[in-house]
Motif scaffolding. Structure first.
Motif, PDB file in Angstrom:
ATOM      1  N   THR A  68       0.958  -1.114   0.177  1.00  0.00           N
ATOM      2  CA  THR A  68       0.080  -0.242   0.261  1.00  0.00           C
ATOM      3  C   THR A  68       1.347   1.130  -0.307  1.00  0.00           C
ATOM      4  N   HIS A  69       1.256   1.761   0.791  1.00  0.00           N
ATOM      5  CA  HIS A  69       3.289   1.908   0.288  1.00  0.00           C
ATOM      6  C   HIS A  69       4.454   1.981   1.045  1.00  0.00           C
ATOM      7  N   CYS A  70       5.313   2.597   1.464  1.00  0.00           N
ATOM      8  CA  CYS A  70       6.512   2.558   1.425  1.00  0.00           C
ATOM      9  C   CYS A  70       7.115   2.541   2.202  1.00  0.00           C
ATOM     10  N   ILE A  72       8.038   1.249   6.509  1.00  0.00           N
ATOM     11  CA  ILE A  72       8.733  -0.365   7.117  1.00  0.00           C
ATOM     12  C   ILE A  72       7.775  -1.513   7.701  1.00  0.00           C
ATOM     13  N   ASP A  73       6.100  -0.911   8.725  1.00  0.00           N
ATOM     14  CA  ASP A  73       5.820  -1.661   9.094  1.00  0.00           C
ATOM     15  C   ASP A  73       4.879  -2.274   8.068  1.00  0.00           C
ATOM     16  N   HIS A  74       4.592  -1.756   6.419  1.00  0.00           N
ATOM     17  CA  HIS A  74       4.418  -2.395   5.877  1.00  0.00           C
ATOM     18  C   HIS A  74       5.146  -3.493   4.321  1.00  0.00           C
ATOM     19  N   ILE A  75       6.252  -3.189   4.500  1.00  0.00           N
ATOM     20  CA  ILE A  75       6.937  -3.556   3.588  1.00  0.00           C
ATOM     21  C   ILE A  75       7.747  -4.460   3.796  1.00  0.00           C
ATOM     22  N   GLN A 167      -4.929   1.457   4.081  1.00  0.00           N
ATOM     23  CA  GLN A 167      -3.743   1.429   5.459  1.00  0.00           C
ATOM     24  C   GLN A 167      -3.800   2.086   5.809  1.00  0.00           C
ATOM     25  N   ASP A 168      -3.187   3.305   5.935  1.00  0.00           N
ATOM     26  CA  ASP A 168      -2.755   4.500   6.532  1.00  0.00           C
ATOM     27  C   ASP A 168      -3.226   6.292   6.259  1.00  0.00           C
ATOM     28  N   LEU A 169      -4.748   5.586   5.671  1.00  0.00           N
ATOM     29  CA  LEU A 169      -5.639   6.373   5.733  1.00  0.00           C
ATOM     30  C   LEU A 169      -5.930   7.699   6.892  1.00  0.00           C
ATOM     31  N   GLY A 202      -4.828  -0.247   8.018  1.00  0.00           N
ATOM     32  CA  GLY A 202      -3.543  -0.537   8.838  1.00  0.00           C
ATOM     33  C   GLY A 202      -3.059  -0.627  10.034  1.00  0.00           C
ATOM     34  N   HIS A 203      -4.065  -0.003  10.243  1.00  0.00           N
ATOM     35  CA  HIS A 203      -3.976  -0.457  11.808  1.00  0.00           C
ATOM     36  C   HIS A 203      -4.756  -1.201  13.120  1.00  0.00           C
ATOM     37  N   PHE A 204      -5.979  -0.009  13.166  1.00  0.00           N
ATOM     38  CA  PHE A 204      -6.982  -0.216  14.042  1.00  0.00           C
ATOM     39  C   PHE A 204      -8.125  -1.189  13.372  1.00  0.00           C
TER      40      PHE A 204
HETATM   41 ZN   LIG Z   1       1.359   2.476   8.811  1.00  0.00          ZN
END
Ligand SMILES: [Zn+2]
Ligand SMILES: [Zn+2]
Length: 227
Positions: A68-70, A72-75, A167-169, A202-204
């Motif tokens: 979804t984006h670059c 670290i918590d996602h990649i 994800q990090d909307l 993404g987190h909630f």
């Molecule tokens: Zn995130």
């Protein structure tokens, strides 16, 4: 947040209360082949793989990872998952360079007191909307800049429901990430227009009615003053 099926063929297999406090949520799609949306921060790859197995799937069938984006918590899990199973890595063209260069600031690796190695990607999204057709289903990847320049939200219509992965909307919107409030405003309007039934965040976690999805997005629009 626990290992579970959100609706038929869509699962949550990673996340802060599920695999590692540093992980963004990790979602698994079973569309004849296995597809992951995001990979967590990297420390939890074994747990994510175990969760995929617990659901009765063979991680060897993992063919694609949609990022979804670059950050670290996602990649963070990408290098290890790529090494073990060889899935194709997808990310928007504007968020690809931080992975390819192993940029510790733009990947936010330095925030997490870790490092991210230069990592090639296979497919770079380069349009406002890209469609992946998999097993008769249509996955739509929307360019939704704001949190980062190459943030992507993903949706598909499955079993009569529209499921949106955003994800990090919620942000944060920070200069060092290349965040942009005007872009974020336009992107979140697009997300509202989708009128999704389920939001996988993404987190909630997961929001399961049209009203909950809408209220969630509107609460952040209110917070950022773009109503
Ligand atoms: Zn995130
Ligand atoms: Zn982020």
């Amino acid at each position: 947040m626990k290992l579970s099926e959100i609706i038929k063929d869509i699962f949550i297999v990673g996340g802060p209360d599920l695999t590692d406090g540093r992980d963004g949520c990790v979602y698994l799609l079973n569309l004849g082949e296995l597809i992951l949306i995001d990979t967590g921060a990297g420390w939890s790859v074994d747990k994510i793989i175990k969760n995929i197995e617990k659901l009765g799937f063979d991680p060897k069938n993992l063919t694609k990872i949609l990022l979804t984006h670059c950050h670290i918590d996602h990649i963070g899990g990408v290098p290890e998952l790529k090494k073990r199973f060889g899935p194709k890595i997808y990310i928007h063209i504007l968020d690809a360079p931080p992975l390819e260069k192993g940029d510790q600031i733009l990947t936010a690796a330095s925030w997490y007191q870790t490092t991210f190695p230069p990592t090639p990607v296979d497919v770079k999204f380069n349009f406002p909307e890209e469609i992946l057709r998999i097993g008769g289903e249509k996955i739509v990847c929307l360019h939704t800049p704001g949190h980062t320049p190459g943030s992507v939200c993903i949706y598909l219509d499955l079993n009569g429901k529209r499921i949106l992965f955003a994800q990090d909307l919620h942000g944060p919107l920070l200069e060092e990430f290349g965040s942009n409030l005007g872009d974020w405003d336009r992107s979140t309007k697009k997300l509202l227009d989708l009128d999704a039934d389920i939001l996988c965040e993404g987190h909630f976690g997961i929001f399961k009615t049209k009203k909950e999805v809408k209220d969630y997005i509107l609460s952040y629009r209110h917070q950022y003053g773009v109503e």
